[in-house]
Design a protein around this motif. Structure first.
Motif, mmCIF file in Angstrom:
data_model
loop_
_atom_site.group_PDB
_atom_site.id
_atom_site.type_symbol
_atom_site.label_atom_id
_atom_site.label_comp_id
_atom_site.label_asym_id
_atom_site.label_seq_id
_atom_site.Cartn_x
_atom_site.Cartn_y
_atom_site.Cartn_z
ATOM 1 N N ASP A 23 -44.499 -2.167 3.140
ATOM 2 C CA ASP A 23 -43.363 -2.403 2.250
ATOM 3 C C ASP A 23 -43.773 -3.499 1.269
ATOM 4 O O ASP A 23 -44.087 -4.617 1.667
ATOM 5 C CB ASP A 23 -42.153 -2.838 3.069
ATOM 6 C CG ASP A 23 -40.878 -2.945 2.263
ATOM 7 O OD1 ASP A 23 -40.945 -3.192 1.042
ATOM 8 O OD2 ASP A 23 -39.793 -2.803 2.852
ATOM 9 N N THR A 27 -37.492 -4.556 0.109
ATOM 10 C CA THR A 27 -36.217 -3.922 -0.248
ATOM 11 C C THR A 27 -36.082 -2.505 0.304
ATOM 12 O O THR A 27 -35.039 -1.883 0.137
ATOM 13 C CB THR A 27 -36.055 -3.871 -1.785
ATOM 14 O OG1 THR A 27 -37.145 -3.127 -2.344
ATOM 15 C CG2 THR A 27 -36.017 -5.274 -2.373
ATOM 16 N N ASP A 29 -37.623 0.224 -0.637
ATOM 17 C CA ASP A 29 -37.779 1.338 -1.581
ATOM 18 C C ASP A 29 -39.062 1.252 -2.405
ATOM 19 O O ASP A 29 -39.339 2.121 -3.217
ATOM 20 C CB ASP A 29 -36.568 1.462 -2.502
ATOM 21 C CG ASP A 29 -36.361 0.246 -3.394
ATOM 22 O OD1 ASP A 29 -37.018 -0.785 -3.189
ATOM 23 O OD2 ASP A 29 -35.517 0.339 -4.303
ATOM 24 N N HIS A 30 -39.869 0.228 -2.176
ATOM 25 C CA HIS A 30 -41.170 0.066 -2.844
ATOM 26 C C HIS A 30 -42.249 -0.047 -1.758
ATOM 27 O O HIS A 30 -42.242 -1.018 -0.999
ATOM 28 C CB HIS A 30 -41.201 -1.212 -3.686
ATOM 29 C CG HIS A 30 -40.342 -1.171 -4.898
ATOM 30 N ND1 HIS A 30 -38.968 -1.248 -4.847
ATOM 31 C CD2 HIS A 30 -40.665 -1.065 -6.200
ATOM 32 C CE1 HIS A 30 -38.480 -1.195 -6.075
ATOM 33 N NE2 HIS A 30 -39.492 -1.081 -6.918
ATOM 34 N N TYR A 59 -37.238 12.296 -1.364
ATOM 35 C CA TYR A 59 -36.846 10.890 -1.263
ATOM 36 C C TYR A 59 -37.023 10.161 -2.595
ATOM 37 O O TYR A 59 -36.274 9.235 -2.899
ATOM 38 C CB TYR A 59 -37.640 10.213 -0.144
ATOM 39 C CG TYR A 59 -37.362 10.882 1.171
ATOM 40 C CD1 TYR A 59 -36.286 10.498 1.960
ATOM 41 C CD2 TYR A 59 -38.140 11.954 1.604
ATOM 42 C CE1 TYR A 59 -35.998 11.138 3.152
ATOM 43 C CE2 TYR A 59 -37.863 12.605 2.792
ATOM 44 C CZ TYR A 59 -36.787 12.195 3.557
ATOM 45 O OH TYR A 59 -36.498 12.842 4.730
ATOM 46 N N GLY A 63 -33.826 8.662 -4.957
ATOM 47 C CA GLY A 63 -33.876 7.232 -5.238
ATOM 48 C C GLY A 63 -34.100 6.388 -3.999
ATOM 49 O O GLY A 63 -34.224 5.171 -4.084
ATOM 50 N N GLU A 64 -34.144 7.040 -2.832
ATOM 51 C CA GLU A 64 -34.389 6.313 -1.600
ATOM 52 C C GLU A 64 -35.772 5.661 -1.614
ATOM 53 O O GLU A 64 -35.973 4.582 -1.065
ATOM 54 C CB GLU A 64 -34.304 7.284 -0.411
ATOM 55 C CG GLU A 64 -33.515 6.761 0.735
ATOM 56 C CD GLU A 64 -33.396 7.780 1.858
ATOM 57 O OE1 GLU A 64 -33.578 7.357 3.006
ATOM 58 O OE2 GLU A 64 -33.124 8.968 1.587
ATOM 59 N N LEU A 65 -36.710 6.331 -2.240
ATOM 60 C CA LEU A 65 -38.048 5.802 -2.423
ATOM 61 C C LEU A 65 -38.245 5.653 -3.930
ATOM 62 O O LEU A 65 -38.258 6.635 -4.653
ATOM 63 C CB LEU A 65 -39.091 6.762 -1.827
ATOM 64 C CG LEU A 65 -40.482 6.184 -1.674
ATOM 65 C CD1 LEU A 65 -41.166 6.821 -0.476
ATOM 66 C CD2 LEU A 65 -41.308 6.401 -2.905
ATOM 67 N N HIS A 66 -38.337 4.425 -4.374
ATOM 68 C CA HIS A 66 -38.389 4.167 -5.813
ATOM 69 C C HIS A 66 -39.816 4.084 -6.346
ATOM 70 O O HIS A 66 -40.099 4.567 -7.441
ATOM 71 C CB HIS A 66 -37.643 2.875 -6.136
ATOM 72 C CG HIS A 66 -37.686 2.510 -7.584
ATOM 73 N ND1 HIS A 66 -36.997 3.208 -8.543
ATOM 74 C CD2 HIS A 66 -38.358 1.535 -8.235
ATOM 75 C CE1 HIS A 66 -37.239 2.669 -9.729
ATOM 76 N NE2 HIS A 66 -38.058 1.651 -9.566
#
Length: 88
Positions: A23, A27, A29-30, A59, A63-66
């Motif tokens: 991660d 957050t 999502d990044h 995903y 937007g769950e994974l940006h």
């Protein structure tokens, strides 16, 4: 999401792979990922990355994974990279 969830999603598509997921921001999502798979043999980096993004597309779309910082290798590429880093 968390790194374990991303890793599991990738493992479903690349069951033979060695996968590391981290991660980047805390957050959820990044992420950053390194994937070593026989499926990448003979493919250029763009094609390798497309396979990985394809596994995560739902995903990404939600937007769950940006963001995903990605490194992919065939086993041969991985070995060459390790030799270059560590020396002969």
């Amino acid at each position: 999401m968390n790194p374990a969830q991303v890793r599991e999603l990738l493992a479903q598509t690349f069951p033979d792979a060695k996968i590391y997921v981290g991660d980047l921001t805390g957050t959820g999502d990044h992420f950053q990922a390194e994937v070593v798979s026989d499926r990448f043999t003979g493919l250029n980096t763009i094609k390798q990355h497309r396979l990985v993004y394809g596994a995560l597309q739902a995903y990404i779309d939600s937007g769950e994974l940006h963001a995903l910082q990605l490194k992919t290798y065939s086993p041969q590429q991985w070995q060459q990279t390790r030799v270059q880093i560590e020396g002969p």
